[in-house]
Design a protein around this motif. Structure first.
Motif, PDB file in Angstrom:
ATOM      1  N   ARG A  84       0.831  -1.208   0.000  1.00 40.80           N
ATOM      2  CA  ARG A  84       0.000   0.000   0.000  1.00 40.80           C
ATOM      3  C   ARG A  84       0.863   1.254   0.000  1.00 40.80           C
ATOM      4  N   GLU A  85       0.341   2.302  -0.617  1.00 43.78           N
ATOM      5  CA  GLU A  85       1.047   3.587  -0.627  1.00 43.78           C
ATOM      6  C   GLU A  85       1.212   4.154   0.776  1.00 43.78           C
ATOM      7  N   ASP A  86       0.265   3.865   1.643  1.00 38.41           N
ATOM      8  CA  ASP A  86       0.302   4.381   3.008  1.00 38.41           C
ATOM      9  C   ASP A  86       0.855   3.358   3.999  1.00 38.41           C
ATOM     10  N   ALA A  87       1.709   2.460   3.544  1.00 34.89           N
ATOM     11  CA  ALA A  87       2.258   1.410   4.408  1.00 34.89           C
ATOM     12  C   ALA A  87       2.920   1.997   5.653  1.00 34.89           C
ATOM     13  N   ARG A  88       3.498   3.175   5.532  1.00 33.04           N
ATOM     14  CA  ARG A  88       4.125   3.813   6.695  1.00 33.04           C
ATOM     15  C   ARG A  88       3.118   4.044   7.820  1.00 33.04           C
ATOM     16  N   ASN A  89       1.897   4.394   7.449  1.00 32.16           N
ATOM     17  CA  ASN A  89       0.839   4.620   8.440  1.00 32.16           C
ATOM     18  C   ASN A  89       0.345   3.318   9.072  1.00 32.16           C
ATOM     19  N   LEU A  90       0.733   2.196   8.484  1.00 29.54           N
ATOM     20  CA  LEU A  90       0.285   0.894   8.955  1.00 29.54           C
ATOM     21  C   LEU A  90       1.396   0.130   9.663  1.00 29.54           C
ATOM     22  N   SER A  91       2.453   0.824  10.049  1.00 32.19           N
ATOM     23  CA  SER A  91       3.622   0.143  10.625  1.00 32.19           C
ATOM     24  C   SER A  91       3.266  -0.660  11.879  1.00 32.19           C
ATOM     25  N   ASN A  92       2.362  -0.160  12.698  1.00 38.52           N
ATOM     26  CA  ASN A  92       1.995  -0.898  13.916  1.00 38.52           C
ATOM     27  C   ASN A  92       1.313  -2.224  13.595  1.00 38.52           C
ATOM     28  N   VAL A  93       0.373  -2.210  12.673  1.00 42.31           N
ATOM     29  CA  VAL A  93      -0.328  -3.456  12.331  1.00 42.31           C
ATOM     30  C   VAL A  93       0.586  -4.379  11.521  1.00 42.31           C
ATOM     31  N   ILE A  94       1.485  -3.829  10.733  1.00 44.71           N
ATOM     32  CA  ILE A  94       2.461  -4.659  10.010  1.00 44.71           C
ATOM     33  C   ILE A  94       3.388  -5.348  11.014  1.00 44.71           C
ATOM     34  N   THR A  95       3.823  -4.613  12.026  1.00 42.00           N
ATOM     35  CA  THR A  95       4.646  -5.214  13.083  1.00 42.00           C
ATOM     36  C   THR A  95       3.872  -6.305  13.801  1.00 42.00           C
ATOM     37  N   MET A  96       2.598  -6.057  14.071  1.00 44.79           N
ATOM     38  CA  MET A  96       1.753  -7.069  14.708  1.00 44.79           C
ATOM     39  C   MET A  96       1.681  -8.317  13.840  1.00 44.79           C
ATOM     40  N   CYS A  97       1.543  -8.129  12.537  1.00 45.06           N
ATOM     41  CA  CYS A  97       1.521  -9.265  11.617  1.00 45.06           C
ATOM     42  C   CYS A  97       2.830 -10.047  11.703  1.00 45.06           C
ATOM     43  N   ASN A  98       3.958  -9.334  11.758  1.00 40.42           N
ATOM     44  CA  ASN A  98       5.265  -9.998  11.849  1.00 40.42           C
ATOM     45  C   ASN A  98       5.372 -10.826  13.116  1.00 40.42           C
ATOM     46  N   TYR A  99       4.893 -10.283  14.241  1.00 40.16           N
ATOM     47  CA  TYR A  99       4.895 -11.038  15.490  1.00 40.16           C
ATOM     48  C   TYR A  99       3.987 -12.255  15.401  1.00 40.16           C
ATOM     49  N   TYR A 100       2.840 -12.090  14.790  1.00 36.21           N
ATOM     50  CA  TYR A 100       1.892 -13.205  14.623  1.00 36.21           C
ATOM     51  C   TYR A 100       2.548 -14.315  13.804  1.00 36.21           C
ATOM     52  N   ILE A 101       3.189 -13.926  12.707  1.00 37.47           N
ATOM     53  CA  ILE A 101       3.845 -14.884  11.816  1.00 37.47           C
ATOM     54  C   ILE A 101       4.966 -15.629  12.565  1.00 37.47           C
TER      55      ILE A 101
END
Length: 104
Positions: A84-101
Motif C-alpha cells: 500500500r502507498e500508506d504502508a508507513r501509516n500501517l507500521s503498527n499493524v504490520i509489526t503485529m503481523c510480523n509477530y503473529y507470523i
C-alpha cells in the motif's frame, strides 16, 4: 469446491461455513460480531488505515476458533499492507503481523 468470487474479494480462503459458525458462536456468547469478520483482500488493500487496523486486530486477537487466521494468511495480509502507498501509516499493524507470523 468452486470459487465464484474474484480473488481480490476472497476472504483469505476462510470457508463460508466457518464464517457462519463464528457468527452463530458470537450471537450465542453475546460477543461483538466484529470479532467474527474476516476482511477481503480488496479491503486490506483499500480501506483506511484506521478501519483495516481495527478489523485486523479483531481477526488476529479476538476471533473465535472457527476463523482464527493461520500464519500463511497473515503473511498474505502483511504483503498486501506492505504494498500500500500508506504502508508507513500501517507500521503498527504490520509489526503485529510480523509477530503473529513469528508466533510471538
Amino acid at each position: 469446491m468452486i470459487f465464484t468470487m474474484q480473488r481480490g474479494h476472497e476472504r483469505f480462503g476462510v470457508p463460508e461455513e466457518n464464517l457462519n459458525a463464528a457468527k452463530k458462536w458470537a450471537e450465542k456468547q453475546n460477543t461483538e460480531i466484529s470479532h467474527c469478520y474476516v476482511p477481503t483482500r480488496n479491503e486490506v488493500a483499500k480501506l483506511s488505515s484506521q478501519k483495516i487496523t481495527k478489523i485486523l486486530v479483531n481477526w488476529m486477537c479476538h476471533s473465535p476458533v472457527e476463523i482464527i487466521p493461520s500464519r500463511s494468511q497473515i503473511v498474505e495480509v502483511r504483503d498486501i499492507l506492505l504494498a500500500r502507498e500508506d504502508a508507513r501509516n500501517l507500521s503498527n499493524v504490520i509489526t503485529m503481523c510480523n509477530y503473529y507470523i513469528a508466533n510471538d
